[in-house]
Structure formats: structure tokens, C-alpha cells
Motif scaffolding. Structure first.
Motif, PDB file in Angstrom:
ATOM      1  N   LEU A 282      -2.983  47.485 -34.999  1.00  0.00           N
ATOM      2  CA  LEU A 282      -1.749  47.001 -34.379  1.00  0.00           C
ATOM      3  C   LEU A 282      -1.970  46.908 -32.872  1.00  0.00           C
ATOM      4  O   LEU A 282      -2.139  47.926 -32.201  1.00  0.00           O
ATOM      5  N   VAL A 283      -1.990  45.690 -32.371  1.00  0.00           N
ATOM      6  CA  VAL A 283      -2.246  45.457 -30.955  1.00  0.00           C
ATOM      7  C   VAL A 283      -0.924  45.540 -30.201  1.00  0.00           C
ATOM      8  O   VAL A 283      -0.061  44.658 -30.326  1.00  0.00           O
ATOM      9  N   CYS A 284      -0.785  46.613 -29.428  1.00  0.00           N
ATOM     10  CA  CYS A 284       0.461  46.877 -28.703  1.00  0.00           C
ATOM     11  C   CYS A 284       0.283  46.445 -27.250  1.00  0.00           C
ATOM     12  O   CYS A 284      -0.122  47.232 -26.391  1.00  0.00           O
ATOM     13  N   CYS A 285       0.561  45.185 -26.989  1.00  0.00           N
ATOM     14  CA  CYS A 285       0.406  44.607 -25.660  1.00  0.00           C
ATOM     15  C   CYS A 285       1.562  45.048 -24.759  1.00  0.00           C
ATOM     16  O   CYS A 285       2.614  45.439 -25.229  1.00  0.00           O
ATOM     17  N   ALA A 286       1.351  44.905 -23.449  1.00  0.00           N
ATOM     18  CA  ALA A 286       2.331  45.432 -22.500  1.00  0.00           C
ATOM     19  C   ALA A 286       3.312  44.400 -21.971  1.00  0.00           C
ATOM     20  O   ALA A 286       4.184  44.740 -21.181  1.00  0.00           O
TER      21      ALA A 286
ATOM     22  N   THR B 134       3.769  36.004 -25.356  1.00  0.00           N
ATOM     23  CA  THR B 134       3.231  35.285 -26.507  1.00  0.00           C
ATOM     24  C   THR B 134       3.633  33.815 -26.526  1.00  0.00           C
ATOM     25  O   THR B 134       2.804  32.945 -26.848  1.00  0.00           O
ATOM     26  N   LEU B 135       4.861  33.494 -26.171  1.00  0.00           N
ATOM     27  CA  LEU B 135       5.295  32.102 -26.207  1.00  0.00           C
ATOM     28  C   LEU B 135       4.480  31.246 -25.244  1.00  0.00           C
ATOM     29  O   LEU B 135       3.993  30.159 -25.601  1.00  0.00           O
ATOM     30  N   SER B 136       4.299  31.734 -24.028  1.00  0.00           N
ATOM     31  CA  SER B 136       3.488  31.009 -23.047  1.00  0.00           C
ATOM     32  C   SER B 136       2.050  30.864 -23.518  1.00  0.00           C
ATOM     33  O   SER B 136       1.440  29.794 -23.375  1.00  0.00           O
ATOM     34  N   ASN B 137       1.508  31.931 -24.090  1.00  0.00           N
ATOM     35  CA  ASN B 137       0.120  31.896 -24.560  1.00  0.00           C
ATOM     36  C   ASN B 137      -0.070  30.905 -25.700  1.00  0.00           C
ATOM     37  O   ASN B 137      -1.074  30.189 -25.760  1.00  0.00           O
ATOM     38  N   MET B 138       0.887  30.860 -26.618  1.00  0.00           N
ATOM     39  CA  MET B 138       0.754  29.938 -27.743  1.00  0.00           C
ATOM     40  C   MET B 138       0.997  28.488 -27.319  1.00  0.00           C
ATOM     41  O   MET B 138       0.406  27.560 -27.888  1.00  0.00           O
ATOM     42  N   ASN B 139       1.829  28.295 -26.322  1.00  0.00           N
ATOM     43  CA  ASN B 139       2.008  26.966 -25.757  1.00  0.00           C
ATOM     44  C   ASN B 139       0.677  26.461 -25.186  1.00  0.00           C
ATOM     45  O   ASN B 139       0.274  25.309 -25.404  1.00  0.00           O
ATOM     46  N   PHE B 140      -0.023  27.331 -24.479  1.00  0.00           N
ATOM     47  CA  PHE B 140      -1.336  26.991 -23.930  1.00  0.00           C
ATOM     48  C   PHE B 140      -2.349  26.722 -25.034  1.00  0.00           C
ATOM     49  O   PHE B 140      -3.089  25.724 -24.998  1.00  0.00           O
ATOM     50  N   ALA B 141      -2.395  27.608 -26.034  1.00  0.00           N
ATOM     51  CA  ALA B 141      -3.352  27.445 -27.131  1.00  0.00           C
ATOM     52  C   ALA B 141      -3.140  26.114 -27.854  1.00  0.00           C
ATOM     53  O   ALA B 141      -4.104  25.422 -28.196  1.00  0.00           O
ATOM     54  N   ALA B 142      -1.882  25.757 -28.062  1.00  0.00           N
ATOM     55  CA  ALA B 142      -1.577  24.497 -28.742  1.00  0.00           C
ATOM     56  C   ALA B 142      -1.961  23.290 -27.893  1.00  0.00           C
ATOM     57  O   ALA B 142      -2.311  22.233 -28.420  1.00  0.00           O
ATOM     58  N   ALA B 143      -1.925  23.450 -26.570  1.00  0.00           N
ATOM     59  CA  ALA B 143      -2.346  22.366 -25.685  1.00  0.00           C
ATOM     60  C   ALA B 143      -3.856  22.176 -25.711  1.00  0.00           C
ATOM     61  O   ALA B 143      -4.352  21.053 -25.600  1.00  0.00           O
ATOM     62  N   ILE B 144      -4.596  23.278 -25.880  1.00  0.00           N
ATOM     63  CA  ILE B 144      -6.059  23.205 -25.914  1.00  0.00           C
ATOM     64  C   ILE B 144      -6.545  22.691 -27.267  1.00  0.00           C
ATOM     65  O   ILE B 144      -7.429  21.836 -27.349  1.00  0.00           O
TER      66      ILE B 144
ATOM     67  N   MET C  16      -5.629  42.580 -23.583  1.00  0.00           N
ATOM     68  CA  MET C  16      -5.367  41.584 -24.611  1.00  0.00           C
ATOM     69  C   MET C  16      -3.868  41.414 -24.810  1.00  0.00           C
ATOM     70  O   MET C  16      -3.134  42.394 -24.944  1.00  0.00           O
ATOM     71  N   PHE C  17      -3.447  40.152 -24.827  1.00  0.00           N
ATOM     72  CA  PHE C  17      -2.084  39.810 -25.204  1.00  0.00           C
ATOM     73  C   PHE C  17      -2.124  39.023 -26.498  1.00  0.00           C
ATOM     74  O   PHE C  17      -3.180  38.503 -26.885  1.00  0.00           O
ATOM     75  N   SER C  18      -1.011  38.906 -27.161  1.00  0.00           N
ATOM     76  CA  SER C  18      -0.984  38.079 -28.351  1.00  0.00           C
ATOM     77  C   SER C  18      -1.179  36.628 -27.923  1.00  0.00           C
ATOM     78  O   SER C  18      -0.387  36.068 -27.167  1.00  0.00           O
ATOM     79  N   GLY C  19      -2.279  36.043 -28.368  1.00  0.00           N
ATOM     80  CA  GLY C  19      -2.604  34.678 -28.003  1.00  0.00           C
ATOM     81  C   GLY C  19      -3.240  34.512 -26.640  1.00  0.00           C
ATOM     82  O   GLY C  19      -3.494  33.382 -26.220  1.00  0.00           O
TER      83      GLY C  19
END
Length: 251
Positions: A160-164, A168-178, A129-132
Motif C-alpha cells: 500500500l503506497v501511502c503518498c503524502a 493523482t489527478l494531475s499525474n494521470m492527466n500528464f500520463a494520458a498526454a504522454i 513516489m506519488f500515484s501516477g
């Protein structure tokens, strides 16, 4: 406990937990040098390493760390045995380190043997899991990753989700596009853009927030299913997850 993220390689984070005595737990050391510099600067005493999976950007620093700190105990799934893991751990086991019980959770998808570690409130989930977002499916299937997400989603909201990775920026860009009209996604996207503009980390994140802005945790969402043109009457939820992952791969 003191939680620290140490930037490594291109966009990795090496996570550490240290207690007041300076004993240090290390998660997924992709390279040794920035970690050793941090350890020496703070006079920490490295005790153990937790590995989530076998990829080099998560294990590349193990050999040098063992050479410098031969007392280190290295824990990981079977697939990390060749990467320096001395203690192979499995689903349902608990590893106690720094006085904390770490629950081992199998989370296949990114790799077949990927695991995550949870000790309230900390979740070290590697490339699951990553943020977003979620990890790429290099070895496992979308159905496996979907079920891994469902397992992690059973943890408390304040986890607290400690992703590796700093994805997040790329993931939120994608989420906003969907879902371009989702207010929570848009608000988080703007917040992340502001953070990254200042070169600040976006992690850790909280599971409660991820439930709102991470599309891979929202497969039951009618708006998401509509955006993906999923026939919910005939398709299991993991197929929504699969279609979302496919779109992210091509984004």
C-alpha cells in the motif's frame, strides 16, 4: 491496524496507523490542528512520529505535537534533526513501533536525505513516489530518484503506497498526454476524475497498480521511450526517467 489519511494544508495527507488499543503512529505531520482534532475525537494515544524529509509541509506540526504530547518519540533522517527528530535513522535500520517493524529505505531525489518507511503492507514514501508520478527534484538528481524508484519497486505487489499529497489527478492527466492510447492509463484517469469530482481521496494506491499506470515505473516501456524520443541503445534508463521528469515540470 487501522490506516487513516488526514487532509492537511492545501493537498497534504498526514497518515496515521492505530491499533485496537488506540495507540497511534503519525507520519509527516505538516500541521498539528487537524491531527489533534482527530486524535481527541477518537481518544487515540499518540506514540511516535515518522518523518520522511525536512520540508515544512511535512514537519510543521511536530513542535506543537511535542508540546501537547511530550511522550512522543520522533524518528527521521539527519535532515530532520532541526525539525524535532530525536532519533536519527539510516538505511537498513528497522524501527519497531506498535509491534510493527518499519524498514528504513533511503530514497534521495526530492531532498538529498529523504527516506521512506516500509512495514508490510504499508509504505510511507513522503514525496518520493506519488500515484501516477514522482516528487520534484528540489535537491537531488533524476538519476538518484530513478534509483530510489527502483528500490521501492522491489517491494511486494500488494504494498500500500501511502503518498503524502493528493496529486493523482494531475499525474494521470500528464500520463494520458504522454501515452494517449494506453488503455490502463486512460481507465485509471477516468476513475480518478470520478473520485475527485466527489472530493474523495485517491490514496493509498497499490504498487501493482502503479507498475501499470505510473510512467516513472515504466522507463523500460518501448512506447514510452518512443513518445519521449529516447535513443535506448545509447541512453541509460535513468535518462528516460529524467526526460519524463523534465516534461512533467513543464506540463
Amino acid at each position: 491496524m487501522n490506516l487513516t489519511s488526514i487532509p492537511a494544508l492545501t493537498d497534504n495527507y498526514i497518515w496515521t496507523l492505530t491499533n485496537d488499543a488506540g495507540s497511534c503512529l503519525i507520519v509527516d505531520p505538516g500541521e498539528a490542528r487537524p491531527l489533534i482534532e482527530k486524535i481527541e475525537a477518537n481518544r487515540w494515544r499518540p506514540v511516535a512520529v515518522l518523518l520522511t524529509h525536512h520540508h515544512q509541509d511535512h514537519t510543521g506540526g511536530v513542535a506543537e505535537l511535542l508540546q501537547r504530547y511530550p511522550q512522543l518519540e520522533v524518528y527521521g533522517p539527519q535532515e530532520t534533526a532541526a525539525k524535532g527528530a530525536q532519533h536519527i535513522v539510516h538505511e537498513g535500520e528497522t524501527v519497531t513501533l506498535l509491534g510493527l517493524p518499519f524498514q528504513v529505505i533511503t530514497t534521495p531525489g526530492h531532498t538529498l536525505g529523504h527516506i521512506s518507511y516500509y512495514s508490510e503492507p504499508y509504505l510511507f514514501c513522503g514525496d518520493t513516489m506519488f500515484s501516477g508520478g514522482c516528487g520534484r527534484l528540489f535537491e537531488g538528481t533524476a538519476e538518484q530518484m530513478f534509483h530510489s524508484f527502483q528500490k521501492l519497486n522491489q517491494l511486494p505487489a500488494d504494498t500500500l503506497v501511502c503518498c503524502a499529497h493528493e496529486y493523482t489527478l494531475s499525474n494521470m492527466n500528464f500520463a494520458a498526454a504522454i501515452l494517449p492510447h494506453d488503455p490502463k492509463i486512460l481507465a485509471r484517469y477516468q476513475e480518478i476524475k470520478d473520485l475527485r469530482a466527489e472530493n474523495r481521496t485517491t490514496l493509498p494506491t497499490k504498487l501493482a497498480l502503479e507498475r501499470e499506470i505510473n510512467l516513472f515505473l515504466r522507463t523500460q516501456d518501448a512506447d514510452l521511450q518512443k513518445a519521449l524520443a529516447i535513443n535506448v541503445e545509447s541512453a541509460p534508463l535513468w535518462q528516460t526517467f529524467a526526460e519524463l521528469r523534465n516534461k512533467k515540470d513543464q506540463f
